[in-house]
Scaffold this motif. Sequence first.
Motif, PDB file in Angstrom:
ATOM      1  N   GLY A  39     -21.661  43.315 -75.825  1.00 55.72           N
ATOM      2  CA  GLY A  39     -21.740  44.216 -74.317  1.00 55.72           C
ATOM      3  C   GLY A  39     -23.113  43.623 -73.317  1.00 55.72           C
ATOM      4  N   GLN A  40     -23.527  42.630 -74.521  1.00 57.46           N
ATOM      5  CA  GLN A  40     -25.167  41.839 -73.004  1.00 57.46           C
ATOM      6  C   GLN A  40     -24.574  40.953 -73.095  1.00 57.46           C
ATOM      7  OE1 GLN A  40     -28.602  41.624 -75.692  1.00 57.46           O
ATOM      8  NE2 GLN A  40     -27.637  41.856 -77.562  1.00 57.46           N
ATOM      9  N   LEU A  41     -24.830  40.448 -71.477  1.00 54.56           N
ATOM     10  CA  LEU A  41     -24.728  39.151 -71.013  1.00 54.56           C
ATOM     11  C   LEU A  41     -26.019  38.444 -70.934  1.00 54.56           C
ATOM     12  CD1 LEU A  41     -23.098  37.868 -68.604  1.00 54.56           C
ATOM     13  CD2 LEU A  41     -24.520  38.840 -66.662  1.00 54.56           C
ATOM     14  N   GLU A  42     -25.312  37.172 -71.841  1.00 57.78           N
ATOM     15  CA  GLU A  42     -26.916  36.149 -71.772  1.00 57.78           C
ATOM     16  C   GLU A  42     -26.693  35.039 -70.404  1.00 57.78           C
ATOM     17  OE1 GLU A  42     -27.049  36.424 -76.358  1.00 57.78           O
ATOM     18  OE2 GLU A  42     -26.084  34.955 -75.372  1.00 57.78           O
ATOM     19  N   GLU A  43     -28.195  34.424 -70.189  1.00 62.06           N
ATOM     20  CA  GLU A  43     -27.572  33.443 -68.398  1.00 62.06           C
ATOM     21  C   GLU A  43     -28.347  32.278 -69.786  1.00 62.06           C
ATOM     22  OE1 GLU A  43     -29.260  32.309 -64.303  1.00 62.06           O
ATOM     23  OE2 GLU A  43     -29.822  34.575 -65.754  1.00 62.06           O
ATOM     24  N   TYR A  44     -27.851  31.231 -69.643  1.00 61.94           N
ATOM     25  CA  TYR A  44     -28.487  29.859 -69.735  1.00 61.94           C
ATOM     26  C   TYR A  44     -28.483  29.015 -68.467  1.00 61.94           C
ATOM     27  CZ  TYR A  44     -27.643  32.100 -74.632  1.00 61.94           C
ATOM     28  OH  TYR A  44     -27.758  32.085 -76.080  1.00 61.94           O
ATOM     29  N   LYS A  45     -29.771  28.661 -69.583  1.00 65.48           N
ATOM     30  CA  LYS A  45     -29.605  27.573 -68.194  1.00 65.48           C
ATOM     31  C   LYS A  45     -29.617  25.737 -68.260  1.00 65.48           C
ATOM     32  CE  LYS A  45     -32.792  23.994 -65.164  1.00 65.48           C
ATOM     33  NZ  LYS A  45     -34.490  23.888 -65.150  1.00 65.48           N
ATOM     34  N   SER A  56     -30.102  26.452 -72.407  1.00 67.76           N
ATOM     35  CA  SER A  56     -31.809  27.110 -73.166  1.00 67.76           C
ATOM     36  C   SER A  56     -31.400  28.604 -72.499  1.00 67.76           C
ATOM     37  CB  SER A  56     -32.563  26.382 -72.276  1.00 67.76           C
ATOM     38  OG  SER A  56     -32.605  26.367 -70.545  1.00 67.76           O
ATOM     39  N   LEU A  57     -31.891  29.734 -73.652  1.00 70.15           N
ATOM     40  CA  LEU A  57     -31.353  31.299 -72.962  1.00 70.15           C
ATOM     41  C   LEU A  57     -32.976  31.583 -71.373  1.00 70.15           C
ATOM     42  CD1 LEU A  57     -30.235  33.792 -73.178  1.00 70.15           C
ATOM     43  CD2 LEU A  57     -32.146  34.065 -74.830  1.00 70.15           C
ATOM     44  N   GLU A  58     -32.007  32.020 -70.522  1.00 65.25           N
ATOM     45  CA  GLU A  58     -33.061  32.357 -69.114  1.00 65.25           C
ATOM     46  C   GLU A  58     -33.186  33.956 -69.289  1.00 65.25           C
ATOM     47  OE1 GLU A  58     -34.504  30.240 -66.587  1.00 65.25           O
ATOM     48  OE2 GLU A  58     -34.256  28.465 -68.128  1.00 65.25           O
ATOM     49  N   ALA A  59     -32.175  34.646 -69.428  1.00 65.37           N
ATOM     50  CA  ALA A  59     -32.088  36.032 -69.171  1.00 65.37           C
ATOM     51  C   ALA A  59     -30.994  36.669 -70.293  1.00 65.37           C
ATOM     52  CB  ALA A  59     -32.315  36.392 -68.016  1.00 65.37           C
ATOM     53  N   ARG A  60     -31.558  38.267 -70.999  1.00 66.69           N
ATOM     54  CA  ARG A  60     -30.750  38.159 -71.106  1.00 66.69           C
ATOM     55  C   ARG A  60     -30.392  40.106 -70.852  1.00 66.69           C
ATOM     56  NH1 ARG A  60     -32.019  37.853 -76.437  1.00 66.69           N
ATOM     57  NH2 ARG A  60     -30.791  36.681 -76.693  1.00 66.69           N
TER      58      ARG A  60
END
Length: 828
Positions: A39-45, A56-60
């Motif tokens: 159920g997690q959302l990960e934002e990568y650049k 590269s991970l920006e937010a979770r």
Amino acid sequence: MRTAFQAWLAHEHQGDSNRISAVAVSERGSTLYLGLSDGQLEEYKINSGPDGVWLSLEARKTVGKQPIISILHIAAARRLVLLCDGLLYILDQDSLEGQALPGVKGATAVAPLEGLAAAAHGRMAVAMRSSRRSVRIMVFEVLAGADVSTTLGAAALCEAQAELAEPLAVKGMAWMGSDLVVCTALRAMLLQLPAGTYTQIFALPSDSPSALLVQAIPDANQALLLVDQAGVFVNALGQPTGTALTFPTAPGAIMAAGEHVLAACSDAMHIYNRATAAHVQSLPWLEGTQPNPGQRLLAASDPSGSCICLAGLRKVWLYMPVALEEQVQQVLQAGNLEQALALASAGAANDAPWAETAFAETAFLLLHELSSIRRAKHHIAEYLLQVRGFQGIEALEGVDTLAVHLLTELGGPTKLEALLAGRTSVKLASVGPLLEHSRQWHGLALLHSARGEPRRALDIWQDLAERRKESLPASTSGRTFEETVALATWHSAALLADAGAASESVVMQYLPWLVDSAPQHASTLLKARPLNVAEVLALLRERSLPVLCEYLDHVVVHLASRDPALHTELIMQLSHAALQLMPSVDHSLPAWERARLRRSGSVDYREGTQQSAARTRLLAAMQACDLWDARKVLQLLRGSELWQERVMTHQKLGEHDAALRVLALDVGDIRGAEAYCEQHAGPLGGLALLRMLLAPGQGRAPLYAEACHLLASRGAELDPQEVLGVMGPDMPLPVAVPTLERMLRERTHRTRQTSVLKNLHRACHLSAAAERAELKSKRVTVTEERACHLCHARLGTQVFAAYPNGTLAVLQVNAPAVMAWNMLLSLP
């Protein structure tokens, strides 16, 4: 092949508790979003450099407790839409804050509006389960500006909705203009919005091992349906369009990027040209990174197709298109000038500044290749063949003549013959000697045929077939001598079959040669042209029995000739053909003994393919024709092994005893003889057959077993006295007793049954007479007050009738009625 895309393994997710379940790419391909199974959302650049591409991970952000199964990036509203546990979450793109959209439960699929319309409208379609038998499709407009963490209702407005009668859950959707393609695992439907009507596009059987996938192609207003190993393009009407794509294995995912379609197969990522369905490139999986067989993959891309993402359970691949200018340089270095011109033309259509340079480089390479005169002639000839069909070409005679000269010098007759067989403007005087000198005889014959000179063309083809003209060697023409002869005879037959090209006199002149060299073509010709039947038959009787039989069959059966002589000749010729194929037999043995040996397997007798075909044709002709002289045919077949044919001939003559003798005694086919009796001879035939079995003659012992079988099967139809008369005193009593007992029992039963029926009828008659007498004895008292039961008029002196139940009714008085009444009263 060219390098249209480059691939990188950009990310490998760590941890055993969660896996990748959804993926999305931002509008300009700068950000990647991953949905996870927890159920997690990960934002990568997305980063790129000389060494490749990485994330590269920006937010979770934690959205729910169930897997996120779909992520949409709505660029027009700067929103993220997530599908998790049947709910639809709308998040702010920058803060990742938001909540579930009210009124949406049980959602199974979501699709954003793509293409140019997506820049102004943040429209999306949501599929949800409304009942066990139906699915609801809702269309929302996602708006910008509202605070989605508090006022989510104002951020998404429902524009339209529709109900589909569908028991399966929706797995995928794709927009085509204002309409929507909706896919379940087994069915694809086209939904027209806002009307809410839908039609089925495609359906798979319920036991299909693979499910349907759909991919939108916004710039062409199309959708791509993936069915097992095939990709089918459908237009806005839901109809297939263009050329279907064929993949080496069933892809785990498909993606559309510009003019390309990418298919993730088990061996590699395969890239195809969308317009031509041509295979462009294969990008094999790196060792240790290939997906598992049958694994479902996740795919996403930005609207421009500049960044394509493919994700498995843990790995993420990124595919970046190579600039068109670089592709042109690659194919030029590989020497593929035709493909370079195609790519340069695509660049010129988009006003690319490098296109003119690419055209110039390609032209220089072409000039370099033309430095060899063998290659120059080839390209010039190809150019002439292409431009000769253009409108407004001047001096076409010179163009065609030059093309013939070049193609003759180059060898390889295929293109030359294709040119000469069509409408050309060449001068025969200028190319005829050249073709003769180079032994291009077939091309010269085609030229004569195209110019309306059938005799000259046929003379050349006949000389080729009979080796009076030397053909080109196989190394030059690519044909063996047998192939050359086959080609010459085929074209000859085609020319003679054309009534507009060859007259009947021309056909009769060359028909003898065609019958001798190509009988099958001759048969086809004779069936195609209405010729003088007498002349053709006179010619065929001297040359070919098979062709004669086929032509007679055509005249008698298909042309419905009523000439008895032709019917008889057809049967006689087919009989001759069948007799010629019959194997030799030992005539010292009687026919019945030869038949017995064949049945027991003591003699190896297997009917060959040709013999079986000849007999099949003969039997079919005997049934189809009805005017043939049976006595003449019987005289030919007498004593032969063509048993069935002899039986049919006897049957046509009405000689049923002779037919039964052939079946029962010569062949030993008792059941066939019984069937013949049932169809043609009747009970008299059964007695005749029994007489034959008990007294077969020719020194044979009586066939008691066969006679008993006949009596057991047809004894009920035969007169016992006649059967006893046929049975001789020598017939063993134990053999005859069971059959006679059954016959006597049946006759006794029939006699008793008749007696019972007679007495029953007599009893019914006596009962009716007694009832009639009782009715006549009844009396009716009539007074002045008695009225008619029907019209209620007083009877008075009127004529009336009394019914058995005592009811009285007035009769209409007229002469016929009075006469009828008096007759009834006078009956005893």
